[in-house]
Design a protein around this motif. Structure first.
Motif: not given
Length: 418
Positions: A167-185
């Protein structure tokens, strides 16, 4: 290593199968008429309707579908709906789910396009108190979904920490690529450190938590190849024939096939596809976008509005709207139905179980981030809004009112206060 087969759902009589198809259509039609708030809110509505109330599947199975559709391009909530229809009533069930969930908003937007014709005006009613009231209901629905899925899918400190970090990453760095990165992490951390408590039957090739899909792996592979073939062939046909019909089909198909995250992400592609060639002007496009905010269902139904306005000869109007609607949703259907049989097997492997546990924790974090932005930030503008959202949440969780009743209450309250 060969992939072990999974059992399919019990065979039903033709009459029982069609009853299930009609049941799926009826439930999704109700959702298509009342699901405001965008894809995140839709997932909350789906969870309430199919996990809590009807118990068609478990929280873990539902999270698997959400995780799968997050990986795939296209409108995630519509893909989850198609998968739910497929699991309940086969291929016709997937079609019934899509029709029920999509047609209400699509028909409204196509009717608007036909009515406005070539002289659209700004849609002021898209910004009234009625819409604001529905946004407040969406806050409550998404909050309920985040709480329920968090309790089920983040039962230990590690996974709770992973969800909060996502949630912290997605809020701080919005964008589809970040969402995919979060799921991969989440998948990587889950594979390395998470040790979920597996059900007793999980030692077998298939278990009761698996998604039993009546689609063979051969059929799934064929659907994925068909999706790729159409993505390559339609631009060639559009360029070779110079036909407006093929060109429009290619524009909407590519928009549906190339966009991760769905929703608002598809707008730049659609605007580039229909405004740059001179088919529509920016005023017409933005009028449709404003109207799409005020109707339930997926934002991809904006394609119906745009298609109805395109100069396609005999296909202009309702026929053009239906063409655009099918073209933009077709790749989403092919991808999710083609991937389902492979996803079902992967989730039963021990390593895949650990990966899915991490992905599920990341999905909870993404839902938590979306609860803040855009759901909370677009709806809560003061103390009164916060109080109403808490009231709707209490009615859903403590009062156990059906979402339809809360939606109607939110709409009437918003209209009265607006």
């Amino acid at each position: 290593m060969s992939i072990p087969p999974c059992p399919v759902t019990p065979l039903l009589s033709p009459r029982a199968r069609w009853r299930r198809v009609l049941e799926v259509f009826g439930v999704f039609l109700q959702l298509g008429l009342t699901s405001f708030g965008g894809p995140v809110a839709h997932l909350g509505y789906f969870r309430t309707a199919f996990v809590q109330r009807r118990q068609w599947l478990s929280d873990a199975q539902y999270a698997d579908l959400v995780a799968l559709c997050q990986f795939l391009p296209g409108p995630a909530s519509s893909q989850v709906g198609m998968a739910l229809g497929q699991l309940r009533a086969g291929g016709w069930g997937a079609l019934a789910a899509w029709l029920g969930f999509t047609l209400p908003s699509a028909l409204l937007l196509m009717a608007l396009a036909v009515g406005l014709s070539q002289a659209p005006h700004g849609v002021q009613w898209a910004h009234t108190g009625l819409l604001h009231g529905l946004k407040l209901v969406a806050v409550a629905v998404v909050a309920q979904a985040v709480w329920g899925m968090g309790r089920s899918l983040c039962p230990d400190r590690l996974r709770a920490a992973m969800a909060l970090g996502a949630a912290v990453l997605a809020i701080a760095l919005p964008g589809t690529s970040v969402q995919l990165l979060v799921i991969a992490l989440g998948a990587l951390l889950g594979w390395r450190w998470v040790r979920p408590a597996l059900p007793a039957a999980s030692a077998a090739p298939c278990d009761e938590a698996a998604l039993h899909v009546n689609i063979s792996r051969r059929t799934g592979a064929a659907l994925l190849l068909l999706c790729l073939a159409l993505g390559l062939a339609l631009p060639l046909l559009a360029h070779g024939t110079q036909s407006p019909l093929w060109q429009a089909g290619s524009v909407f198909y590519q928009a549906g096939a190339l966009v991760f995250g769905g929703g608002h992400v598809v707008l730049p592609l659609l605007q580039n596809g229909v405004v740059q060639p001179g088919w529509l002007d920016n005023e017409q496009f933005l009028a449709g976008y404003a109207a799409a905010q005020a109707v339930p269902g997926p934002l991809f139904t904006l394609a119906g509005y745009l298609g109805a306005l395109l100069p396609l000869g005999a296909w202009t109007g309702w026929a053009g709207g239906l063409l655009a609607l099918v073209a933009i949703f077709l790749p989403a259907a092919l991808l999710v139905l083609g991937a389902l049989p492979f996803w079902t097997w992967l989730r039963t492997a021990p390593a895949a179980q650990r990966v899915l546990a991490g992905v599920n924790a990341a999905v909870v974090g993404l839902l938590l981030a979306a609860l803040y932005d855009p759901v909370w930030t677009s709806a809560i503008h003061g103390r009164q809004d916060c109080a109403l959202a808490l009231l709707y949440l209490a009615l859903l969780t403590v009062g156990r009112l059906p979402p339809v009743a809360v939606v109607l209450l939110g709409a009437m309250t918003g209209a009265a206060l607006g």
